[in-house]
Design an enzyme around this catalytic site. Structure first.
Site, PDB file in Angstrom:
ATOM      1  N   HIS A 129      -7.331  -1.780 -12.715  1.00 27.52           N
ATOM      2  CA  HIS A 129      -8.287  -0.976 -13.419  1.00 27.52           C
ATOM      3  C   HIS A 129      -7.722   0.253 -14.131  1.00 27.52           C
ATOM      4  O   HIS A 129      -8.290   1.199 -13.825  1.00 27.52           O
ATOM      5  CB  HIS A 129      -9.393  -0.576 -12.429  1.00 27.52           C
ATOM      6  N   ARG A 154      -9.186  -5.628   3.244  1.00 25.57           N
ATOM      7  CA  ARG A 154      -8.594  -6.959   2.611  1.00 25.57           C
ATOM      8  C   ARG A 154      -7.131  -6.991   2.914  1.00 25.57           C
ATOM      9  O   ARG A 154      -6.433  -6.079   2.992  1.00 25.57           O
ATOM     10  CB  ARG A 154      -9.227  -7.077   1.305  1.00 25.57           C
ATOM     11  N   ASP A 161     -15.078   1.144 -10.407  1.00 26.94           N
ATOM     12  CA  ASP A 161     -13.695   0.818 -10.625  1.00 26.94           C
ATOM     13  C   ASP A 161     -13.211   1.040 -12.123  1.00 26.94           C
ATOM     14  O   ASP A 161     -12.213   1.422 -12.339  1.00 26.94           O
ATOM     15  CB  ASP A 161     -13.402  -0.418 -10.179  1.00 26.94           C
ATOM     16  N   TYR A 199      -5.443  -6.053  -8.584  1.00 31.26           N
ATOM     17  CA  TYR A 199      -6.435  -5.457  -9.312  1.00 31.26           C
ATOM     18  C   TYR A 199      -5.880  -4.075  -9.720  1.00 31.26           C
ATOM     19  O   TYR A 199      -5.273  -3.258  -8.746  1.00 31.26           O
ATOM     20  CB  TYR A 199      -7.798  -5.181  -8.501  1.00 31.26           C
TER      21      TYR A 199
END
Length: 370
Positions: free
Chosen positions: A96, A15, A269, A94
């Site tokens: 996490h 991605r 995650d 992201y």
């Protein structure tokens, strides 16, 4: 503002954090966008498309990070990227952090302002996590069906069965976005599906929607055990925003599951909801626990990057644009939804779940840190 879009370096992560239309929107609003050479190739976006949208292509990752006021990524930085951290840098991705003590420490010591997609919160929804949760939920059924086949180590079972042969028994833990999308896919494939959650109102909604085609069960230890010992495929999709996921499936329970059963942990995650979960990669996605197969890939949507990249930019762009146009202080101060995404700033933890996970002091005065 100068916004950097680096190539993702996590194992088998295809991605990219920004599409060409996203670049065009940022440039149209007066910002400079640096895109690392080849960053979009895995998602089917060429450097030529980025240049046509107004981006500047940068070959060297270190140069991109050094020149950028804000770096927009997909996945949390890996250890090789920590060297790029510096005071004053804004990181939007992201993170996490509840399951990432080393990354948390690196962010704190460097003074980076880190805003996590997964904790941006609108009411009871997580708008920047939702599209990837939808992808992961749907994908979990696809990979689960694949690993139930004999060549991949499963029991040699077709998810939907055929006339005269029972379909697979699918148990889903959690009726949030991932679990709901997993249920839709599994029902569509003809499986016998049970979904469990502690939210009775949500189970009522699903029961009304599926009109008996989906079994709904109030989640507790007894019901989880009863469902899992009969399950062919288990999908773990439990989420507590920003916090480590509770362990709902013990090693002992897995030892009593049907031989050849498959467990997919979408929650990996955030630490995962199976006791034996540990992160795997698309290159080496599974491992055995007793007679069952665990699939715990930490970036599942990375397997379908074209779909995932566009879905992600669709929801992140408005916040990226706000941060760039208003500045971090202005954007956070004017939008409590985005402010909920602030995890670390000025060497302090600013999100309660991250502080709790690592036993750190929570700072409530974010304005003094930026």
């Amino acid at each position: 503002m100068i916004i950097g879009v680096p190539e993702e370096v996590k194992n088998n992560e295809f991605r990219v954090s920004m599409t060409a239309p996203g670049v065009h929107e940022l440039v149209r609003n007066g910002h400079t966008v640096l895109v690392q050479n080849g960053a979009g190739v895995g998602s089917g976006i060429t450097d030529v498309e980025y240049v046509a949208a107004g981006a500047e292509i940068v070959v060297d990752a270190a140069e991109l990070w050094a020149r950028s006021d804000m770096v927009v990524k997909v996945k949390e930085p890996v250890s090789s990227e920590y060297v790029h951290f510096r005071k004053g840098l804004v990181l939007f991705t992201y993170l996490h952090l509840a399951a990432e003590p080393e990354l948390t420490h690196a962010l704190l010591t460097s003074g980076v302002t880190a805003i996590a997609y997964e904790t941006v919160q609108l009411g009871n929804t997580l708008p920047l996590l939702a599209p990837m949760s939808a992808v992961a939920g749907r994908l979990s059924v696809q990979v689960g069906a694949q690993y139930l086949t004999a060549p991949f180590g499963g029991k040699g079972m077709l998810l939907g069965g055929v006339p005269g042969v029972r379909p697979a028994n699918v148990a889903i833990l959690g009726a949030g976005v991932s679990g709901t999308h997993a249920a839709a896919m599994a029902i569509g494939a003809g499986a016998d599906v049970t979904i469990m959650d502690i939210n009775i109102a949500r189970l009522q909604e699903l029961d009304d929607h599926y009109q008996g085609r989906l079994k709904t069960v109030a989640s507790n230890a007894f019901e989880i055990e009863r469902s899992l010992v009969q399950a062919d495929l288990v999908i773990g999709s439990v989420l507590i925003p920003g916090a480590k996921t509770p362990k709902l499936v013990s090693n002992e329970l897995v030892s009593r599951m049907l031989p050849g059963s498959v467990l997919v942990d979408i929650a990996v995650d955030q630490g995962g909801c199976f006791a034996d979960t540990h992160p795997t990669t698309h290159a080496d996605p599974t491992f055995k626990v007793h007679n069952s197969l665990f699939y715990c890939v930490a970036n599942m949507p990375g397997a379908v990057p074209n779909t995932s990249t566009y879905a992600l930019t669709n929801v992140t762009l408005r916040y990226t644009l706000a941060l760039a146009s208003l500045g971090v202080r202005g954007a956070l101060g004017s939008d409590p939804v985005l402010l909920a995404g602030l995890n670390v700033a000025g060497g302090s933890v600013t999100h309660h779940s991250v502080a709790t996970a690592h036993g750190l002091v929570l700072s409530h005065d974010w304005k003094s840190l930026i």
